[in-house]
Design a protein around this motif. Structure first.
Motif, mmCIF file in Angstrom:
data_model
loop_
_atom_site.group_PDB
_atom_site.id
_atom_site.type_symbol
_atom_site.label_atom_id
_atom_site.label_comp_id
_atom_site.label_asym_id
_atom_site.label_seq_id
_atom_site.Cartn_x
_atom_site.Cartn_y
_atom_site.Cartn_z
ATOM 1 N N ALA A 104 34.304 37.943 37.973
ATOM 2 C CA ALA A 104 34.743 39.331 37.828
ATOM 3 C C ALA A 104 35.065 39.939 39.194
ATOM 4 C CB ALA A 104 33.668 40.151 37.127
ATOM 5 N N ASN A 105 34.235 39.644 40.203
ATOM 6 C CA ASN A 105 34.499 40.155 41.548
ATOM 7 C C ASN A 105 35.790 39.588 42.107
ATOM 8 O OD1 ASN A 105 32.205 41.732 41.624
ATOM 9 N ND2 ASN A 105 30.965 40.126 42.553
ATOM 10 N N TRP A 106 36.031 38.298 41.877
ATOM 11 C CA TRP A 106 37.249 37.652 42.355
ATOM 12 C C TRP A 106 38.476 38.271 41.692
ATOM 13 C CZ3 TRP A 106 41.004 34.533 39.999
ATOM 14 C CH2 TRP A 106 41.838 33.874 40.885
ATOM 15 N N LYS A 107 38.389 38.505 40.394
ATOM 16 C CA LYS A 107 39.513 39.109 39.678
ATOM 17 C C LYS A 107 39.758 40.538 40.140
ATOM 18 C CE LYS A 107 39.402 36.370 35.471
ATOM 19 N NZ LYS A 107 39.225 36.382 34.013
ATOM 20 N N ARG A 108 38.688 41.275 40.430
ATOM 21 C CA ARG A 108 38.826 42.651 40.904
ATOM 22 C C ARG A 108 39.532 42.690 42.251
ATOM 23 N NH1 ARG A 108 33.705 44.071 41.076
ATOM 24 N NH2 ARG A 108 33.657 44.425 38.860
ATOM 25 N N LYS A 109 39.168 41.766 43.153
ATOM 26 C CA LYS A 109 39.819 41.700 44.463
ATOM 27 C C LYS A 109 41.309 41.411 44.321
ATOM 28 C CE LYS A 109 36.056 40.010 47.354
ATOM 29 N NZ LYS A 109 35.615 38.871 48.164
ATOM 30 N N SER A 130 44.490 43.867 45.439
ATOM 31 C CA SER A 130 45.438 43.399 46.445
ATOM 32 C C SER A 130 46.851 43.338 45.871
ATOM 33 C CB SER A 130 45.022 42.053 47.009
ATOM 34 O OG SER A 130 45.029 41.080 46.006
ATOM 35 N N SER A 131 46.985 42.941 44.606
ATOM 36 C CA SER A 131 48.311 42.918 43.996
ATOM 37 C C SER A 131 48.836 44.328 43.779
ATOM 38 C CB SER A 131 48.285 42.163 42.675
ATOM 39 O OG SER A 131 47.505 42.846 41.724
#
Length: 59
Positions: free
Chosen positions: A18-23, A27-28
């Motif tokens: 979830a943290n990776w997807k949030r980052k 950024s996108s």
């Protein structure tokens, strides 16, 4: 002697994902916003050369 590592819990791995997807989402979102501002000509974040047919961005 080598010992296997302990298994990561399901909640911990889901939290990491979830943290990776949030980052990546933020950024996108920032990249799209910057691209839109360049297209409209309201960009203040970096210098770029605007020629007749194409734009060259310099960060």
């Amino acid at each position: 002697m080598a010992v296997p590592k302990k298994r990561t819990s399901k909640s911990k791995s889901r939290s990491h994902k979830a943290n990776w997807k949030r980052k990546t989402y933020y950024s996108s979102k920032k990249a799209i916003s910057l691209g839109k501002s360049i297209l409209t000509g309201k960009s203040n974040s970096f210098i770029y050369l605007n020629t007749e047919s194409n734009s060259i961005a310099i960060d």
